[in-house]
Design a protein around this motif. Structure first.
Motif, PDB file in Angstrom:
ATOM      1  N   ARG A  41      -3.251 -15.338   0.911  1.00 33.63           N
ATOM      2  CA  ARG A  41      -2.482 -14.603   0.564  1.00 33.63           C
ATOM      3  C   ARG A  41      -3.098 -13.346   0.352  1.00 33.63           C
ATOM      4  O   ARG A  41      -1.343 -12.659   0.525  1.00 33.63           O
ATOM      5  CB  ARG A  41      -3.459 -15.774  -0.776  1.00 33.63           C
ATOM      6  N   ALA A  42      -4.020 -13.095   0.410  1.00 33.45           N
ATOM      7  CA  ALA A  42      -4.101 -11.527   0.761  1.00 33.45           C
ATOM      8  C   ALA A  42      -3.310 -10.551   1.629  1.00 33.45           C
ATOM      9  O   ALA A  42      -2.910  -9.643   1.696  1.00 33.45           O
ATOM     10  CB  ALA A  42      -5.441 -11.707   0.758  1.00 33.45           C
ATOM     11  N   ALA A  43      -3.437 -11.532   2.957  1.00 37.75           N
ATOM     12  CA  ALA A  43      -2.299 -10.972   4.515  1.00 37.75           C
ATOM     13  C   ALA A  43      -1.407 -10.815   3.279  1.00 37.75           C
ATOM     14  O   ALA A  43      -1.123  -9.927   4.380  1.00 37.75           O
ATOM     15  CB  ALA A  43      -2.639 -10.981   5.001  1.00 37.75           C
ATOM     16  N   ASN A  44      -1.267 -11.319   3.246  1.00 32.81           N
ATOM     17  CA  ASN A  44       0.879 -11.766   3.087  1.00 32.81           C
ATOM     18  C   ASN A  44       1.149 -10.367   2.163  1.00 32.81           C
ATOM     19  O   ASN A  44       1.559  -9.783   2.242  1.00 32.81           O
ATOM     20  CB  ASN A  44       0.951 -13.573   1.964  1.00 32.81           C
ATOM     21  N   ARG A  45       0.556 -10.443   0.875  1.00 30.45           N
ATOM     22  CA  ARG A  45       0.594  -9.364   0.150  1.00 30.45           C
ATOM     23  C   ARG A  45       0.716  -7.994   0.659  1.00 30.45           C
ATOM     24  O   ARG A  45       1.198  -7.115   0.033  1.00 30.45           O
ATOM     25  CB  ARG A  45      -0.197  -9.879  -1.910  1.00 30.45           C
ATOM     26  N   THR A  46      -0.764  -8.054   0.957  1.00 26.13           N
ATOM     27  CA  THR A  46      -0.456  -6.652   1.964  1.00 26.13           C
ATOM     28  C   THR A  46      -0.115  -6.328   3.198  1.00 26.13           C
ATOM     29  O   THR A  46       1.202  -5.143   3.031  1.00 26.13           O
ATOM     30  CB  THR A  46      -2.131  -6.823   2.979  1.00 26.13           C
ATOM     31  N   ALA A  47       0.320  -7.378   3.897  1.00 26.33           N
ATOM     32  CA  ALA A  47       2.021  -7.112   4.829  1.00 26.33           C
ATOM     33  C   ALA A  47       3.662  -6.748   4.267  1.00 26.33           C
ATOM     34  O   ALA A  47       3.336  -5.531   4.225  1.00 26.33           O
ATOM     35  CB  ALA A  47       1.738  -8.306   5.429  1.00 26.33           C
ATOM     36  N   HIS A  48       3.412  -6.924   2.917  1.00 27.12           N
ATOM     37  CA  HIS A  48       4.870  -6.874   2.040  1.00 27.12           C
ATOM     38  C   HIS A  48       4.472  -5.281   0.848  1.00 27.12           C
ATOM     39  O   HIS A  48       4.977  -4.926   1.692  1.00 27.12           O
ATOM     40  CB  HIS A  48       4.858  -7.747   1.089  1.00 27.12           C
ATOM     41  N   ALA A  49       3.422  -5.509   0.380  1.00 28.76           N
ATOM     42  CA  ALA A  49       2.662  -4.094   0.698  1.00 28.76           C
ATOM     43  C   ALA A  49       2.671  -2.175   1.635  1.00 28.76           C
ATOM     44  O   ALA A  49       3.940  -1.328   1.061  1.00 28.76           O
ATOM     45  CB  ALA A  49       1.481  -3.887  -0.131  1.00 28.76           C
ATOM     46  N   ARG A  70     -11.610  -6.520   2.521  1.00 21.22           N
ATOM     47  CA  ARG A  70     -10.448  -5.753   2.704  1.00 21.22           C
ATOM     48  C   ARG A  70      -9.837  -4.916   3.533  1.00 21.22           C
ATOM     49  O   ARG A  70      -8.381  -5.493   3.655  1.00 21.22           O
ATOM     50  CB  ARG A  70     -10.359  -4.253   1.120  1.00 21.22           C
ATOM     51  N   ASN A  71     -10.581  -4.917   4.363  1.00 18.42           N
ATOM     52  CA  ASN A  71     -10.409  -4.299   5.747  1.00 18.42           C
ATOM     53  C   ASN A  71      -9.990  -5.803   6.465  1.00 18.42           C
ATOM     54  O   ASN A  71      -8.726  -5.405   7.248  1.00 18.42           O
ATOM     55  CB  ASN A  71     -12.110  -4.055   6.534  1.00 18.42           C
ATOM     56  N   LEU A  72     -10.022  -7.115   6.363  1.00 20.88           N
ATOM     57  CA  LEU A  72      -9.242  -8.334   6.758  1.00 20.88           C
ATOM     58  C   LEU A  72      -8.209  -8.295   6.451  1.00 20.88           C
ATOM     59  O   LEU A  72      -7.047  -9.064   7.234  1.00 20.88           O
ATOM     60  CB  LEU A  72     -10.202  -9.421   6.242  1.00 20.88           C
ATOM     61  N   ASP A  73      -7.309  -8.049   5.175  1.00 20.49           N
ATOM     62  CA  ASP A  73      -6.297  -7.807   4.587  1.00 20.49           C
ATOM     63  C   ASP A  73      -5.657  -7.367   5.267  1.00 20.49           C
ATOM     64  O   ASP A  73      -4.020  -7.297   5.437  1.00 20.49           O
ATOM     65  CB  ASP A  73      -6.445  -8.223   2.905  1.00 20.49           C
ATOM     66  N   ILE A  74      -5.872  -5.978   5.408  1.00 24.87           N
ATOM     67  CA  ILE A  74      -5.065  -4.891   6.239  1.00 24.87           C
ATOM     68  C   ILE A  74      -4.983  -4.846   7.539  1.00 24.87           C
ATOM     69  O   ILE A  74      -4.142  -4.990   8.486  1.00 24.87           O
ATOM     70  CB  ILE A  74      -5.739  -3.610   5.415  1.00 24.87           C
ATOM     71  N   TYR A  75      -5.448  -5.500   8.170  1.00 25.93           N
ATOM     72  CA  TYR A  75      -5.382  -5.935   9.670  1.00 25.93           C
ATOM     73  C   TYR A  75      -4.787  -6.600   9.896  1.00 25.93           C
ATOM     74  O   TYR A  75      -3.731  -6.855  10.487  1.00 25.93           O
ATOM     75  CB  TYR A  75      -7.280  -6.302   9.960  1.00 25.93           C
ATOM     76  N   ILE A  76      -4.759  -7.986   9.736  1.00 27.36           N
ATOM     77  CA  ILE A  76      -3.851  -9.299   9.049  1.00 27.36           C
ATOM     78  C   ILE A  76      -2.536  -8.387   9.369  1.00 27.36           C
ATOM     79  O   ILE A  76      -1.635  -9.745   9.666  1.00 27.36           O
ATOM     80  CB  ILE A  76      -4.497 -10.536   8.931  1.00 27.36           C
ATOM     81  N   GLY A  77      -2.280  -8.333   8.050  1.00 21.35           N
ATOM     82  CA  GLY A  77      -1.144  -7.862   6.950  1.00 21.35           C
ATOM     83  C   GLY A  77      -0.432  -6.791   8.251  1.00 21.35           C
ATOM     84  O   GLY A  77       0.531  -6.792   8.557  1.00 21.35           O
ATOM     85  N   ALA A  78      -1.700  -5.917   8.844  1.00 24.20           N
ATOM     86  CA  ALA A  78      -0.639  -4.949   9.977  1.00 24.20           C
ATOM     87  C   ALA A  78       0.050  -5.507  11.090  1.00 24.20           C
ATOM     88  O   ALA A  78       1.541  -5.386  11.370  1.00 24.20           O
ATOM     89  CB  ALA A  78      -1.695  -3.999  10.371  1.00 24.20           C
ATOM     90  N   VAL A 133      -6.693   1.856  -0.674  1.00 24.37           N
ATOM     91  CA  VAL A 133      -7.333   0.806  -0.742  1.00 24.37           C
ATOM     92  C   VAL A 133      -9.339   0.979  -1.385  1.00 24.37           C
ATOM     93  O   VAL A 133      -9.959   1.784  -1.471  1.00 24.37           O
ATOM     94  CB  VAL A 133      -8.116  -0.037   0.355  1.00 24.37           C
ATOM     95  N   GLU A 134      -9.251   0.198  -2.777  1.00 25.22           N
ATOM     96  CA  GLU A 134     -10.425   0.351  -3.517  1.00 25.22           C
ATOM     97  C   GLU A 134     -11.199   1.469  -3.830  1.00 25.22           C
ATOM     98  O   GLU A 134     -11.712   2.040  -4.065  1.00 25.22           O
ATOM     99  CB  GLU A 134     -11.667  -0.370  -2.610  1.00 25.22           C
ATOM    100  N   PRO A 135      -9.997   1.587  -5.069  1.00 26.86           N
ATOM    101  CA  PRO A 135     -10.099   3.108  -5.415  1.00 26.86           C
ATOM    102  C   PRO A 135     -11.013   3.198  -6.537  1.00 26.86           C
ATOM    103  O   PRO A 135     -11.111   2.090  -7.269  1.00 26.86           O
ATOM    104  CB  PRO A 135      -8.961   3.810  -6.049  1.00 26.86           C
ATOM    105  N   VAL A 136     -11.918   4.307  -6.806  1.00 32.84           N
ATOM    106  CA  VAL A 136     -12.653   4.166  -8.206  1.00 32.84           C
ATOM    107  C   VAL A 136     -11.854   4.347  -9.388  1.00 32.84           C
ATOM    108  O   VAL A 136     -10.805   4.600  -9.849  1.00 32.84           O
ATOM    109  CB  VAL A 136     -13.951   5.358  -7.797  1.00 32.84           C
ATOM    110  N   SER A 137     -12.537   3.377  -9.964  1.00 31.80           N
ATOM    111  CA  SER A 137     -12.104   2.647 -11.202  1.00 31.80           C
ATOM    112  C   SER A 137     -11.229   3.337 -12.017  1.00 31.80           C
ATOM    113  O   SER A 137     -12.407   4.344 -12.422  1.00 31.80           O
ATOM    114  CB  SER A 137     -12.447   1.670 -11.735  1.00 31.80           C
ATOM    115  N   ASP A 147      -4.248  -0.906  -2.906  1.00 29.17           N
ATOM    116  CA  ASP A 147      -4.213  -2.374  -4.247  1.00 29.17           C
ATOM    117  C   ASP A 147      -3.619  -2.368  -4.509  1.00 29.17           C
ATOM    118  O   ASP A 147      -2.787  -3.522  -5.387  1.00 29.17           O
ATOM    119  CB  ASP A 147      -5.851  -2.250  -4.232  1.00 29.17           C
ATOM    120  N   ALA A 148      -2.763  -1.614  -5.872  1.00 31.57           N
ATOM    121  CA  ALA A 148      -1.775  -1.542  -6.700  1.00 31.57           C
ATOM    122  C   ALA A 148      -0.739  -2.423  -6.279  1.00 31.57           C
ATOM    123  O   ALA A 148       0.448  -3.338  -6.261  1.00 31.57           O
ATOM    124  CB  ALA A 148      -1.497  -0.678  -7.527  1.00 31.57           C
TER     125      ALA A 148
END
Length: 183
Positions: A41-49, A70-78, A133-137, A147-148
């Motif tokens: 799910r995270a990889a798909n969402r990241t790919a769409h973003a 989060r690195n994994l999502d970006i790698y697979i999404g790309a 990614v992972e910005p300071v809140s 991330d948003a």
């Protein structure tokens, strides 16, 4: 396309695991853990973003971050989009990062909060689009909040054409010369 080798693409391997053993543990880092279904799910969402940011087949996405899941999502999404994932050493100095941006010429530079302040002037001077990614809140960071965008994106499978001959990743290593080159 669609031949036998296509099932060996990294993005498809995750999809196969997510469909056959969705609740099995896929990745851990410290106390964090994710199942194959969560990674999918995270990889798909990241790919769409990333696609919304213009990432497409043959483009390079440079990633400058400390280690996180989060690195994994970006790698697979790309790589699901056919883009080339180019990780930077998190310990690189600003000058080393500048040199690598000039060498790689990425379409997008994605950084975490720890690298955002160093990356913002680099992105500006090189004309490379910046995402964080992972910005300071509660703190407005530089670049686009990936991330948003990911949180709003679809988790539907990505349908971009990817060939097993596409360059999946470029790793930068200095070898014997002291000046990093891509492998």
């Amino acid at each position: 396309s669609g031949g036998r080798g296509m099932n060996r693409l990294i993005g498809r391997i995750l999809s196969l695991a997510a469909s056959s053993v969705p609740n099995r543990l896929a990745a851990t880092l410290g106390e964090e853990a994710r199942t194959f279904a969560q990674c999918e799910r995270a990889a798909n969402r990241t790919a769409h973003a990333l696609a919304e940011l213009g990432i497409a087949r043959g483009q390079r996405l440079m990633f400058w971050s400390d280690i996180s899941l989060r690195n994994l999502d970006i790698y697979i999404g790309a790589v699901r989009l056919g883009a080339t994932f180019v990780p930077l050493n998190p310990e690189f100095s600003v000058q080393e990062a500048r040199d690598m941006i000039a060498y790689v010429r990425p379409h997008l530079l994605v950084v975490d909060a720890a690298h955002a302040d160093k990356a913002e002037p680099l992105a500006r001077e090189t004309g490379v689009r910046l995402a964080i990614v992972e910005p300071v809140s509660g703190k407005a960071g530089p670049g686009v909040d990936l991330d948003a965008m990911t949180a709003r994106a679809s988790d539907a499978p990505v349908t971009a054409f990817v060939d097993e001959e596409d360059i999946e990743a470029m790793f930068l290593t200095s070898g014997s010369t002291g000046k990093p080159k891509a492998v």
